[in-house]
Enzyme design. Sequence first.
Site, PDB file in Angstrom:
ATOM      1  N   MET A  29      39.571  52.670  29.802  1.00  0.00           N
ATOM      2  CA  MET A  29      37.861  52.646  29.950  1.00  0.00           C
ATOM      3  C   MET A  29      37.559  51.382  29.018  1.00  0.00           C
ATOM      4  SD  MET A  29      36.952  56.519  30.454  1.00  0.00           S
ATOM      5  CE  MET A  29      37.163  57.188  28.643  1.00  0.00           C
ATOM      6  N   LEU A  32      39.728  47.798  24.300  1.00  0.00           N
ATOM      7  CA  LEU A  32      40.960  47.699  24.429  1.00  0.00           C
ATOM      8  C   LEU A  32      41.610  47.169  22.856  1.00  0.00           C
ATOM      9  CD1 LEU A  32      41.399  45.530  27.749  1.00  0.00           C
ATOM     10  CD2 LEU A  32      41.641  47.985  27.369  1.00  0.00           C
ATOM     11  N   HIS A  33      42.799  48.165  22.655  1.00  0.00           N
ATOM     12  CA  HIS A  33      43.138  47.944  21.359  1.00  0.00           C
ATOM     13  C   HIS A  33      44.653  47.775  21.376  1.00  0.00           C
ATOM     14  CE1 HIS A  33      44.073  52.282  21.858  1.00  0.00           C
ATOM     15  NE2 HIS A  33      42.605  52.612  22.155  1.00  0.00           N
ATOM     16  N   HIS A  36      46.675  49.920  23.947  1.00  0.00           N
ATOM     17  CA  HIS A  36      46.570  49.226  25.263  1.00  0.00           C
ATOM     18  C   HIS A  36      47.446  48.074  25.541  1.00  0.00           C
ATOM     19  CE1 HIS A  36      42.383  51.240  25.123  1.00  0.00           C
ATOM     20  NE2 HIS A  36      42.976  51.729  26.469  1.00  0.00           N
ATOM     21  N   GLN A  63      34.029  61.931  33.844  1.00  0.00           N
ATOM     22  CA  GLN A  63      35.098  62.874  32.964  1.00  0.00           C
ATOM     23  C   GLN A  63      34.078  63.059  31.481  1.00  0.00           C
ATOM     24  OE1 GLN A  63      37.985  59.404  33.094  1.00  0.00           O
ATOM     25  NE2 GLN A  63      38.459  59.922  30.838  1.00  0.00           N
ATOM     26  N   ASP A 152      47.364  61.122  25.419  1.00  0.00           N
ATOM     27  CA  ASP A 152      46.774  62.093  26.364  1.00  0.00           C
ATOM     28  C   ASP A 152      47.866  62.693  27.212  1.00  0.00           C
ATOM     29  OD1 ASP A 152      43.719  61.252  25.808  1.00  0.00           O
ATOM     30  OD2 ASP A 152      44.765  59.231  26.212  1.00  0.00           O
ATOM     31  N   ARG A 189      38.161  55.677  20.310  1.00  0.00           N
ATOM     32  CA  ARG A 189      37.135  56.509  19.628  1.00  0.00           C
ATOM     33  C   ARG A 189      37.325  56.550  17.833  1.00  0.00           C
ATOM     34  NH1 ARG A 189      37.626  59.964  24.095  1.00  0.00           N
ATOM     35  NH2 ARG A 189      35.493  60.237  25.099  1.00  0.00           N
TER      36      ARG A 189
HETATM   37  O1  PAF Z   1      42.655  57.688  29.575  1.00  0.00           O
HETATM   38  C1  PAF Z   1      41.910  56.877  29.982  1.00  0.00           C
HETATM   39  O2  PAF Z   1      41.339  55.871  29.434  1.00  0.00           O
HETATM   40  C2  PAF Z   1      40.873  57.741  31.123  1.00  0.00           C
HETATM   41  O3  PAF Z   1      41.163  59.001  30.957  1.00  0.00           O
HETATM   42  C3  PAF Z   1      41.320  56.814  32.478  1.00  0.00           C
HETATM   43  C4  PAF Z   1      43.046  57.318  32.746  1.00  0.00           C
HETATM   44  C5  PAF Z   1      41.259  55.517  32.431  1.00  0.00           C
HETATM   45  C6  PAF Z   1      40.515  57.712  33.617  1.00  0.00           C
HETATM   46  O4  PAF Z   1      39.368  57.188  33.484  1.00  0.00           O
END
Ligand code: PAF
Length: 279
Positions: A29, A32-33, A36, A63, A152, A189
Amino acid sequence: MLGRVEILTTVAAAQSQAKSKPRVLVPTMGALHKAHGELTKVARERAGADGEVAVSIFVNPLQFEPRSDYERYPRPEKADEDFCRDAGVDLLFRPSIEEMYFDDRSTFVEEISLSSVLEGKSRPGHFRGVCTVVAKLFNVLTPDAAVFGEKDFQQLAIVRRMVRDLNFNIDIIAVPTVREEDGLACSSRNQYLNLEERKQATVLHKALLAAANASEKSARDIVDLARKMIGAAPLAQIDYVELVDAETLQPVEMVRPNSLLALAVFFGKTRLIDNILLA
Ligand code: PAF
């Protein structure tokens, strides 16, 4: 030196592109850090020098719950683009909401078992949004593999289940949680935390480690221990701390092989999640 990254913003452009090389996708999403960076590194290892690393950036409204942090979610477009160049990403897919969702959309992807606990219980509809967007990204970008972080953990388990149940021919690669030096799990976040919240948030990883090293083996004792440690941080508001089976995500009464201690805790308005595998 910065590399060349092809930026696509429409579904049509992505779908009209003939894929000639193995492609590994890192769905994100944005904002980026470091974590990522690790996901793209693993993606490159998997894709090989001749393969293609694709990153998607899409802040997925489906979501987020109403009145949550969707609007204030960070969207640093230029920094994300530079990040992708630095990380040697080949393809950046960055669609608008209108590109991804029709106003009269009426089809969703929903996993109903693993999604009913932990995050799914606290955030109804969240995983329906995740599954729907991930399935769409898989259809649009047709990767051979996709990379997800273990921070996650539940999302990873649900995506694996969706891939199995819906016969997506895509390998799902898990990457261990990337942490800051003081143990806090990297997350977009974290930047919402003020100095004091950021300081106190380090208690989460400390509590998980203490639980992992504890001699107690009952779920009640382990959860109590973690809750007490976290509760000692004045700004922490616990949403849940639960011991579950890492496969089924169902609660377990005793630590056994493949148990997962998972938690969600608010610091101010910011909700952080983390987990650790026990035994
Ligand atoms: O983990 C995330 O950043 C999001 O949940 C994803 C997998 C990109 C889906 O929007």
